[in-house]
Design a protein around this motif. Structure first.
Motif, PDB file in Angstrom:
ATOM      1  N   ASN A 105       0.832  -1.212   0.000  1.00 57.90           N
ATOM      2  CA  ASN A 105       0.000   0.000   0.000  1.00 57.90           C
ATOM      3  C   ASN A 105       0.865   1.259   0.000  1.00 57.90           C
ATOM      4  O   ASN A 105       1.860   1.330   0.709  1.00 57.90           O
ATOM      5  CB  ASN A 105      -0.854   0.059   1.274  1.00 57.90           C
ATOM      6  CG  ASN A 105      -2.032  -0.876   1.191  1.00 57.90           C
ATOM      7  OD1 ASN A 105      -2.398  -1.337   0.105  1.00 57.90           O
ATOM      8  ND2 ASN A 105      -2.609  -1.180   2.340  1.00 57.90           N
ATOM      9  N   GLY A 106       0.444   2.214  -0.797  1.00 60.91           N
ATOM     10  CA  GLY A 106       1.148   3.498  -0.800  1.00 60.91           C
ATOM     11  C   GLY A 106       2.195   3.599  -1.890  1.00 60.91           C
ATOM     12  O   GLY A 106       2.703   4.685  -2.165  1.00 60.91           O
ATOM     13  N   THR A 107       2.526   2.487  -2.512  1.00 59.15           N
ATOM     14  CA  THR A 107       3.547   2.535  -3.569  1.00 59.15           C
ATOM     15  C   THR A 107       3.004   3.211  -4.825  1.00 59.15           C
ATOM     16  O   THR A 107       3.773   3.653  -5.671  1.00 59.15           O
ATOM     17  CB  THR A 107       4.010   1.112  -3.977  1.00 59.15           C
ATOM     18  OG1 THR A 107       2.861   0.336  -4.302  1.00 59.15           O
ATOM     19  CG2 THR A 107       4.772   0.439  -2.874  1.00 59.15           C
ATOM     20  N   GLY A 108       1.686   3.239  -4.950  1.00 61.71           N
ATOM     21  CA  GLY A 108       1.079   3.819  -6.154  1.00 61.71           C
ATOM     22  C   GLY A 108       0.473   2.760  -7.046  1.00 61.71           C
ATOM     23  O   GLY A 108       0.240   2.984  -8.232  1.00 61.71           O
ATOM     24  N   LYS A 109       0.175   1.607  -6.454  1.00 61.05           N
ATOM     25  CA  LYS A 109      -0.331   0.480  -7.249  1.00 61.05           C
ATOM     26  C   LYS A 109      -1.651   0.800  -7.933  1.00 61.05           C
ATOM     27  O   LYS A 109      -1.785   0.604  -9.159  1.00 61.05           O
ATOM     28  CB  LYS A 109      -0.467  -0.758  -6.339  1.00 61.05           C
ATOM     29  CG  LYS A 109      -1.051  -1.982  -7.029  1.00 61.05           C
ATOM     30  CD  LYS A 109      -0.803  -3.243  -6.236  1.00 61.05           C
ATOM     31  CE  LYS A 109      -1.247  -3.155  -4.789  1.00 61.05           C
ATOM     32  NZ  LYS A 109      -2.712  -3.002  -4.616  1.00 61.05           N
ATOM     33  N   THR A 110      -2.614   1.326  -7.169  1.00 62.42           N
ATOM     34  CA  THR A 110      -3.936   1.602  -7.742  1.00 62.42           C
ATOM     35  C   THR A 110      -3.843   2.635  -8.871  1.00 62.42           C
ATOM     36  O   THR A 110      -4.398   2.450  -9.950  1.00 62.42           O
ATOM     37  CB  THR A 110      -4.886   2.123  -6.637  1.00 62.42           C
ATOM     38  OG1 THR A 110      -4.786   1.225  -5.531  1.00 62.42           O
ATOM     39  CG2 THR A 110      -6.315   2.190  -7.117  1.00 62.42           C
ATOM     40  N   THR A 111      -3.106   3.714  -8.589  1.00 58.69           N
ATOM     41  CA  THR A 111      -2.923   4.755  -9.602  1.00 58.69           C
ATOM     42  C   THR A 111      -2.256   4.168 -10.851  1.00 58.69           C
ATOM     43  O   THR A 111      -2.635   4.488 -11.980  1.00 58.69           O
ATOM     44  CB  THR A 111      -2.015   5.883  -9.046  1.00 58.69           C
ATOM     45  OG1 THR A 111      -2.496   6.244  -7.757  1.00 58.69           O
ATOM     46  CG2 THR A 111      -2.012   7.090  -9.941  1.00 58.69           C
ATOM     47  N   THR A 112      -1.280   3.320 -10.623  1.00 58.94           N
ATOM     48  CA  THR A 112      -0.531   2.731 -11.738  1.00 58.94           C
ATOM     49  C   THR A 112      -1.424   1.848 -12.613  1.00 58.94           C
ATOM     50  O   THR A 112      -1.308   1.866 -13.845  1.00 58.94           O
ATOM     51  CB  THR A 112       0.659   1.906 -11.197  1.00 58.94           C
ATOM     52  OG1 THR A 112       1.500   2.784 -10.472  1.00 58.94           O
ATOM     53  CG2 THR A 112       1.448   1.253 -12.314  1.00 58.94           C
ATOM     54  N   LEU A 127       9.161   8.307 -10.102  1.00 58.44           N
ATOM     55  CA  LEU A 127      10.495   8.691 -10.571  1.00 58.44           C
ATOM     56  C   LEU A 127      10.627  10.205 -10.685  1.00 58.44           C
ATOM     57  O   LEU A 127      11.737  10.730 -10.685  1.00 58.44           O
ATOM     58  CB  LEU A 127      10.819   8.019 -11.912  1.00 58.44           C
ATOM     59  CG  LEU A 127      11.887   6.933 -11.756  1.00 58.44           C
ATOM     60  CD1 LEU A 127      11.309   5.717 -11.066  1.00 58.44           C
ATOM     61  CD2 LEU A 127      12.511   6.567 -13.066  1.00 58.44           C
ATOM     62  N   ASP A 128       9.486  10.895 -10.778  1.00 53.36           N
ATOM     63  CA  ASP A 128       9.528  12.359 -10.841  1.00 53.36           C
ATOM     64  C   ASP A 128      10.028  12.964  -9.538  1.00 53.36           C
ATOM     65  O   ASP A 128      10.620  14.033  -9.537  1.00 53.36           O
ATOM     66  CB  ASP A 128       8.129  12.911 -11.168  1.00 53.36           C
ATOM     67  CG  ASP A 128       7.049  12.353 -10.248  1.00 53.36           C
ATOM     68  OD1 ASP A 128       7.008  11.112 -10.056  1.00 53.36           O
ATOM     69  OD2 ASP A 128       6.257  13.135  -9.711  1.00 53.36           O
ATOM     70  N   THR A 129       9.803  12.282  -8.439  1.00 54.06           N
ATOM     71  CA  THR A 129      10.209  12.853  -7.149  1.00 54.06           C
ATOM     72  C   THR A 129      11.551  12.292  -6.687  1.00 54.06           C
ATOM     73  O   THR A 129      12.072  12.664  -5.656  1.00 54.06           O
ATOM     74  CB  THR A 129       9.178  12.544  -6.046  1.00 54.06           C
ATOM     75  OG1 THR A 129       9.049  11.121  -5.977  1.00 54.06           O
ATOM     76  CG2 THR A 129       7.841  13.159  -6.356  1.00 54.06           C
ATOM     77  N   GLY A 178       4.558  10.889 -12.347  1.00 51.47           N
ATOM     78  CA  GLY A 178       3.710  11.956 -11.826  1.00 51.47           C
ATOM     79  C   GLY A 178       2.354  11.422 -11.409  1.00 51.47           C
ATOM     80  O   GLY A 178       2.105  10.218 -11.478  1.00 51.47           O
ATOM     81  N   GLN A 179       1.476  12.321 -10.986  1.00 49.61           N
ATOM     82  CA  GLN A 179       0.197  11.881 -10.434  1.00 49.61           C
ATOM     83  C   GLN A 179      -0.928  11.827 -11.464  1.00 49.61           C
ATOM     84  O   GLN A 179      -2.014  11.343 -11.172  1.00 49.61           O
ATOM     85  CB  GLN A 179      -0.199  12.780  -9.273  1.00 49.61           C
ATOM     86  CG  GLN A 179       0.784  12.656  -8.106  1.00 49.61           C
ATOM     87  CD  GLN A 179       0.271  13.308  -6.854  1.00 49.61           C
ATOM     88  OE1 GLN A 179       0.213  14.524  -6.770  1.00 49.61           O
ATOM     89  NE2 GLN A 179      -0.127  12.505  -5.882  1.00 49.61           N
ATOM     90  N   ASN A 180      -0.675  12.371 -12.655  1.00 49.39           N
ATOM     91  CA  ASN A 180      -1.732  12.356 -13.671  1.00 49.39           C
ATOM     92  C   ASN A 180      -1.795  11.017 -14.405  1.00 49.39           C
ATOM     93  O   ASN A 180      -0.835  10.258 -14.401  1.00 49.39           O
ATOM     94  CB  ASN A 180      -1.509  13.477 -14.690  1.00 49.39           C
ATOM     95  CG  ASN A 180      -1.616  14.835 -14.022  1.00 49.39           C
ATOM     96  OD1 ASN A 180      -2.437  15.013 -13.109  1.00 49.39           O
ATOM     97  ND2 ASN A 180      -0.772  15.761 -14.434  1.00 49.39           N
TER      98      ASN A 180
HETATM   99  P1  GDP Z   1      -1.582   2.274  -3.474  1.00 53.68           P
HETATM  100  O1  GDP Z   1      -1.910   2.311  -2.017  1.00 53.68           O
HETATM  101  O2  GDP Z   1      -0.313   1.536  -3.725  1.00 53.68           O
HETATM  102  O3  GDP Z   1      -2.691   1.777  -4.325  1.00 53.68           O
HETATM  103  O4  GDP Z   1      -1.231   3.756  -3.878  1.00 53.68           O
HETATM  104  P2  GDP Z   1      -2.055   4.864  -4.651  1.00 53.68           P
HETATM  105  O5  GDP Z   1      -2.268   4.466  -6.057  1.00 53.68           O
HETATM  106  O6  GDP Z   1      -3.247   5.241  -3.858  1.00 53.68           O
HETATM  107  O7  GDP Z   1      -0.990   6.049  -4.674  1.00 53.68           O
HETATM  108  C1  GDP Z   1      -0.465   6.634  -3.500  1.00 53.68           C
HETATM  109  C2  GDP Z   1      -0.054   8.069  -3.824  1.00 53.68           C
HETATM  110  O8  GDP Z   1       1.055   8.063  -4.723  1.00 53.68           O
HETATM  111  C3  GDP Z   1      -1.145   8.854  -4.518  1.00 53.68           C
HETATM  112  O9  GDP Z   1      -1.167  10.152  -3.985  1.00 53.68           O
HETATM  113  C4  GDP Z   1      -0.705   8.891  -5.968  1.00 53.68           C
HETATM  114  O10 GDP Z   1      -1.161  10.015  -6.682  1.00 53.68           O
HETATM  115  C5  GDP Z   1       0.795   8.922  -5.815  1.00 53.68           C
HETATM  116  N1  GDP Z   1       1.526   8.425  -6.995  1.00 53.68           N
HETATM  117  C6  GDP Z   1       1.365   7.264  -7.660  1.00 53.68           C
HETATM  118  N2  GDP Z   1       2.226   7.171  -8.687  1.00 53.68           N
HETATM  119  C7  GDP Z   1       2.963   8.328  -8.688  1.00 53.68           C
HETATM  120  C8  GDP Z   1       4.047   8.843  -9.510  1.00 53.68           C
HETATM  121  O11 GDP Z   1       4.540   8.224 -10.460  1.00 53.68           O
HETATM  122  N3  GDP Z   1       4.537  10.075  -9.158  1.00 53.68           N
HETATM  123  C9  GDP Z   1       4.036  10.788  -8.101  1.00 53.68           C
HETATM  124  N4  GDP Z   1       4.587  11.972  -7.837  1.00 53.68           N
HETATM  125  N5  GDP Z   1       3.045  10.317  -7.327  1.00 53.68           N
HETATM  126  C10 GDP Z   1       2.515   9.122  -7.606  1.00 53.68           C
END
Ligand code: GDP
Length: 296
Positions: free
Chosen positions: A110-117, A250-252, A276-278
């Motif tokens: 959780n928090g790695t960005g899995k859902t967004t990805t 990778l942007d951060t 990024g977040q988009n």
């Molecule tokens: P999950 O808990 O792994 O499913 O994580 P989320 O998809 O909810 O993402 C956690 C946070 O990371 C969110 O605020 C996303 O917008 C952010 N995030 C995800 N991928 C990236 C990325 O490539 N760059 C940046 N800057 N933020 C990201």
């Protein structure tokens, strides 16, 4: 040895330094190790990776006929890092996987960005003319089903979901049936992200894998945590195997240690990176792009 010992290399460099070519900054070969090692460790590259890089660099510098100046060290360092990060890359073309529906399971803490990805990748596939469905199989985290549903709606990709706490494997099963019935190209399966501490979740994840028989299992890792990605990746590799990696944020991560550490120690291809977040902040991993980024 390809590297001259310190005394002779210092002598050589000092002789060169008094030569006609003049004002380039000349580095003693003995300095290379220490300085490069320091730079790498500061960039949060793991110790083993930093060792490997300095060894390869010494080898290359030893073969160089020309003078060892700052620029030649930097050039060779770029070459060494490029070689390392290209090593496990393969030519797999995710847009032409050769099977339909092509089933991709996503793992990650959780928090790695899995859902967004998952949403970003769905969007990427859709923009390339593919038909995609998402399986909301993180039924464990409160809000996960809703989060992926909203993202799916925003990008115009259908999300198959059951209730909170329901069986994630059965959601995946339904999503695959859905894709088969409609001749869709891809099924992207989410999963719960807290496996290290929870045996039930781990068993559940193994069950999703057993039931959905993914063609590709991808681990999502957060580049911001630097070399700690290795421990996470090893845990997943031990418990539930995966084929490739997506590195997010990778942007951060201006230091870039995660990419190098993953490449030397995990030995799986990095398929995509998040920048990024988009929704369109995702791209196939390109070693040249990465080298330019960290050396700019
Ligand atoms: P999950 O808990 O792994 O499913 O994580 P989320 O998809 O909810 O993402 C956690 C946070 O990371 C969110 O605020 C996303 O917008 C952010 N995030 C995800 N991928 C990236 C990325 O490539 N760059 C940046 N800057 N933020 C990201």
């Amino acid at each position: 040895s390809v590297v001259e010992n310190d005394v002779s290399s210092e002598k050589q460099v000092n002789e060169e330094n008094t030569g006609k070519e003049g004002n380039q900054r000349v580095i003693k070969r003995s300095e290379i190790d220490n300085q490069i090692m320091e730079i790498l460790l500061e960039s949060d590259v793991s110790l083993d990776s930093a060792d490997l890089i300095t060894e390869k660099l010494k080898e290359r510098m030893g073969k160089l006929k020309r003078r060892v100046d700052f620029y030649s060290v930097e050039d060779e360092l770029k070459n060494v890092i490029k070689e390392i990060i290209s090593e496990n890359q393969n030519r797999f073309d995710i847009l032409n996987p050769g099977k339909k529906p092509y089933i991709i399971l996503f793992l990650g803490i959780n928090g790695t960005g899995k859902t967004t990805t998952i949403a970003k990748l769905a969007y990427y596939l859709k923009n390339n003319g593919k038909k995609v469905v998402i399986s909301a199989s993180d039924t464990f985290r409160a809000g996960a089903i809703e989060q992926i549903s909203i993202l799916g709606k925003n990008i115009g990709v259908e999300v198959i979901k059951h209730d909170f706490k329901s069986d994630p494997a059965s959601v995946a099963f339904d999503a695959i049936e859905h894709a088969r019935a409609r001749s869709l190209d891809y099924v992207l399966i989410d999963s719960a992200g807290r496996m290290q501490t929870n045996k039930n979740l781990l068993d559940e994840m193994k069950k999703i894998k057993r039931v959905s028989k993914p063609d590709l299992t991808l681990l999502v890792l957060d580049a911001m945590i630097g070399q700690d990605v290795i421990e996470q990746a090893n845990t997943f590799a031990r418990e539930i195997n995966f084929d490739g990696i997506i590195l997010t944020k990778l942007d951060t991560d201006s230091k870039g240690g995660a990419v190098i550490s993953v490449s030397t120690e995990i030995k799986k291809p990095i398929l995509f990176v998040g920048t990024g977040q988009n929704m369109d902040d995702i791209m196939p991993f390109d070693p040249d792009w990465y080298i330019n980024k960290i050396f700019s």
